[in-house]
Design an enzyme around this catalytic site. Structure first.
Site, PDB file in Angstrom:
ATOM      1  N   SER A  42      46.582  12.569  10.386  1.00 21.81           N
ATOM      2  CA  SER A  42      45.767  13.733  10.054  1.00 21.81           C
ATOM      3  C   SER A  42      45.421  14.564  11.288  1.00 21.81           C
ATOM      4  O   SER A  42      45.155  15.749  11.183  1.00 21.81           O
ATOM      5  CB  SER A  42      44.484  13.283   9.347  1.00 21.81           C
ATOM      6  OG  SER A  42      43.771  12.360  10.145  1.00 21.81           O
ATOM      7  N   SER A  44      47.163  13.783  14.568  1.00 21.37           N
ATOM      8  CA  SER A  44      48.070  13.412  15.648  1.00 21.37           C
ATOM      9  C   SER A  44      49.516  13.440  15.171  1.00 21.37           C
ATOM     10  O   SER A  44      49.800  13.391  13.973  1.00 21.37           O
ATOM     11  CB  SER A  44      47.732  12.017  16.180  1.00 21.37           C
ATOM     12  OG  SER A  44      47.947  11.041  15.172  1.00 21.37           O
ATOM     13  N   LYS A  61      52.016   9.373  21.295  1.00 24.37           N
ATOM     14  CA  LYS A  61      51.073   9.883  20.299  1.00 24.37           C
ATOM     15  C   LYS A  61      50.369  11.094  20.901  1.00 24.37           C
ATOM     16  O   LYS A  61      49.734  10.994  21.957  1.00 24.37           O
ATOM     17  CB  LYS A  61      50.063   8.796  19.928  1.00 24.37           C
ATOM     18  CG  LYS A  61      49.139   9.156  18.776  1.00 24.37           C
ATOM     19  CD  LYS A  61      48.321   7.939  18.369  1.00 24.37           C
ATOM     20  CE  LYS A  61      47.472   8.218  17.143  1.00 24.37           C
ATOM     21  NZ  LYS A  61      46.757   7.006  16.675  1.00 24.37           N
ATOM     22  N   ALA A 113      58.803   1.295  18.461  1.00 20.33           N
ATOM     23  CA  ALA A 113      59.320   0.314  17.496  1.00 20.33           C
ATOM     24  C   ALA A 113      60.415   1.006  16.683  1.00 20.33           C
ATOM     25  O   ALA A 113      60.132   1.812  15.798  1.00 20.33           O
ATOM     26  CB  ALA A 113      58.202  -0.199  16.594  1.00 20.33           C
ATOM     27  N   ASP A 156      41.816  -2.101   9.650  1.00 19.86           N
ATOM     28  CA  ASP A 156      42.745  -1.347   8.792  1.00 19.86           C
ATOM     29  C   ASP A 156      44.107  -2.035   8.804  1.00 19.86           C
ATOM     30  O   ASP A 156      45.147  -1.391   8.951  1.00 19.86           O
ATOM     31  CB  ASP A 156      42.862   0.098   9.268  1.00 19.86           C
ATOM     32  CG  ASP A 156      43.481   1.013   8.200  1.00 19.86           C
ATOM     33  OD1 ASP A 156      43.504   0.606   7.016  1.00 19.86           O
ATOM     34  OD2 ASP A 156      43.928   2.121   8.554  1.00 19.86           O
ATOM     35  N   GLU A 160      51.711  -0.733   6.627  1.00 15.81           N
ATOM     36  CA  GLU A 160      52.020   0.512   7.318  1.00 15.81           C
ATOM     37  C   GLU A 160      51.655   0.458   8.802  1.00 15.81           C
ATOM     38  O   GLU A 160      52.234   1.170   9.628  1.00 15.81           O
ATOM     39  CB  GLU A 160      51.268   1.658   6.637  1.00 15.81           C
ATOM     40  CG  GLU A 160      51.689   3.039   7.067  1.00 15.81           C
ATOM     41  CD  GLU A 160      50.978   4.113   6.254  1.00 15.81           C
ATOM     42  OE1 GLU A 160      51.014   5.273   6.668  1.00 15.81           O
ATOM     43  OE2 GLU A 160      50.370   3.773   5.208  1.00 15.81           O
ATOM     44  N   ASP A 174      47.761   1.037  15.446  1.00 12.42           N
ATOM     45  CA  ASP A 174      46.732   1.897  14.855  1.00 12.42           C
ATOM     46  C   ASP A 174      45.334   1.266  14.967  1.00 12.42           C
ATOM     47  O   ASP A 174      44.818   0.654  14.036  1.00 12.42           O
ATOM     48  CB  ASP A 174      47.049   2.217  13.399  1.00 12.42           C
ATOM     49  CG  ASP A 174      46.243   3.432  12.913  1.00 12.42           C
ATOM     50  OD1 ASP A 174      45.321   3.867  13.640  1.00 12.42           O
ATOM     51  OD2 ASP A 174      46.533   3.942  11.823  1.00 12.42           O
TER      52      ASP A 174
END
Length: 499
Positions: A42, A44, A61, A113, A156, A160, A174
């Site tokens: 949202s 980056s 990033k 990755a 989190d 994903e 993340d």
């Protein structure tokens, strides 16, 4: 005399040994070649890049400063950097190599990755067999144990956020919503609502609190999903999903082996202190978790150096292999996009946001003084304006996301789609407005997740009536429509952007 002379010849240096060490070179965008985008969030963008001096490849990033401040995300950026700096080169956790900034953006240089994420493999294969599930869950447990020893809660954990390296090992990533526990008071509870609906723990929903054991709840959900091909708690929307979690409404299907069912039942426990792995008498700590029969045959020492098992699906799970082009192996294209980053971004962080343009008011030609009546064209134009306002008002009543658009913005077309940006595929709502603007909305939350840029130089390629891709400045967005709608979308996008 000789002593004095000798002492005078010695260099005078009051610096400490730490200060005398050569300082590492500070990186800047010009030190890297930037290639294709491999992921977007949202606030980056994650880009494949290569350091010019070493030839080493990274994921960079890039976070837009202006957007971070505007959306009140500064806290999450600082947390992510602090957590990554606290992690010292663990082989199963993504590593932060450098950080730098320019006038517009922050840059985090991270491990690359090349195989995408665990969710991509679940989509492609449908499920994992027991051997594969055991190995990858063991790697996740190893990474979690290290984090928890460092007093870090991920908060989190989901497929994903589990990247897959070229050697088919995991890299946990993340950490924007992670929590560093400063003390162990209140069992390390962190009071803020974070996470993803399907993996959120009951204590977060009931008490708005998370602890290390909340990561074990998510671990149980991932074991279930790998073996069954779907998460244990899934409603038609977030509210229904949350209700299922609060009421502990889930079933263990026959396709999940008994030894895995037992571990899942011990992880998906409402009381976080009673979950296996929790650092309590009831949970038994990591010793109890790692000695569970589910992990029989796992050699924990140096698991990151072991050869991962060949990926195979659970033979008991029915799965129709998708023909979607989005499931194809991600490619690193090495298309040079340096011009996008060497210009220091496209928005000046130091400048205020421009004032919004006022809604255009209909302008009419003056009436004929002789006849005191509007021309036929005026009447038609006025009627069109009224009809447009009526349609916009109707959309505001019928489309929940329409309230997020500007007052004079009309939705031309919208569809539920799967969008692949870089390595990652996400279900979204694609919305075309007559501004023109192509927006991406979250499929269940009322929020805009991004925008697909289209210029007169863009290319739109249609593979069939369910797939098309949009390429702008080397950045590719692949779209899969859930219905056969690619033809009409191609026509509308060409009409509004390229004609």
């Amino acid at each position: 005399m000789s002593n004095n002379s000798s002492s005078q010849s010695l260099p005078q240096n009051n610096q400490s040994p730490q200060q005398q060490r050569p300082q590492p070179k500070k990186r800047a965008p010009h030190d890297f070649d930037f290639f294709e985008t491999i992921g977007e969030g949202s606030y980056s963008t994650v880009t494949h890049a290569r350091e010019k001096s070493t030839g080493k490849e990274f994921a960079i990033k890039i976070l837009n400063k202006k957007h971070i401040i505007k959306e009140k995300k500064v806290k999450y950026v600082n947390v992510e950097k602090a957590v990554l700096n606290k992690i010292h080169n663990h082989p199963l956790i993504v590593r932060l190599y450098y950080t730098f900034q320019d006038s517009y953006s922050l840059y985090f240089v991270l491990d690359l990755a090349k195989k995408g994420d665990l969710l991509g493999y679940i989509r492609k294969m449908g499920s994992f067999n027991l051997e594969c599930t055991k190995f990858y869950i063991a790697e996740i447990v190893t990474a979690l144990e290290y984090l928890h020893r460092k007093n870090i809660i991920h908060r989190d954990l989901k497929p994903e956020n589990i990247l897959i390296t070229e050697e088919m090992h995991i890299k946990l990533t993340d950490f924007g919503t992670a929590k560093i526990i400063e003390n162990e008071e209140d069992n390390g509870r962190a009071n803020s609502f974070v996470g993803t609906a399907e993996y959120v723990s009951p204590e977060l929903l009931n008490d708005k609190a998370t602890c290390k054991s909340s990561d074990f709840w998510a671990l149980g959900c991932i074991i279930y999903q790998l073996l069954a091909g779907r998460p244990p708690f899934k409603g038609n929307n977030e509210y229904q999903t949350f209700q299922k979690i609060i009421k502990m409404e889930y079933t263990l299907p026959d396709e999940i082996p008994d030894v895995a069912k037992d571990l899942i039942k011990k992880l998906l426990v409402e009381n976080p202190d009673h979950r296996i792995g929790a650092d309590t008498p009831e949970g038994g700590g990591y010793e109890a978790l790692k000695s569970h029969p589910f992990f029989e045959g796992i050699i924990w020492k140096d698991i990151h150096l072991q050869t991962p098992p060949e990926l195979k699906p659970n033979p008991l799970v029915q799965f129709v292999k998708s023909n979607s082009s989005l499931d194809e192996k991600p490619d690193l294209l090495y298309e040079n996009n340096n011009n996008l980053y060497y210009a220091n971004g496209s928005v000046d962080f130091n400048q205020p946001d421009p004032d919004p343009e006022p809604e255009p008011e209909p302008s009419y030609q003056p009436t004929n003084p002789t006849y005191n009546m509007q021309s036929v064209e005026d009447k038609i134009y006025e009627q069109q304006i009224r009809e447009r306002r009526r349609m916009i008002a109707e959309q505001r009543q019928n489309l929940a996301f329409a309230d997020l658009l500007s007052p004079n913005e009309y939705v031309v077309r919208y569809s539920f789609v799967n969008i692949k940006q870089g390595f990652f595929v996400k279900k979204r709502i694609l919305v075309l407005t007559d501004q023109p603007c192509l927006l991406i909305f979250h499929e269940s939350k009322l929020e805009i997740k991004g925008q697909i840029a289209i210029t007169s130089e863009s290319t739109i390629k249609q593979k069939d009536n369910t797939h098309l891709s949009i390429i702008t400045d080397g950045k590719k967005n692949s779209i899969e429509f859930l219905e056969e709608e690619a033809d009409v979308w191609n026509a509308d996008l060409t009409k509004y952007f390229l004609s």
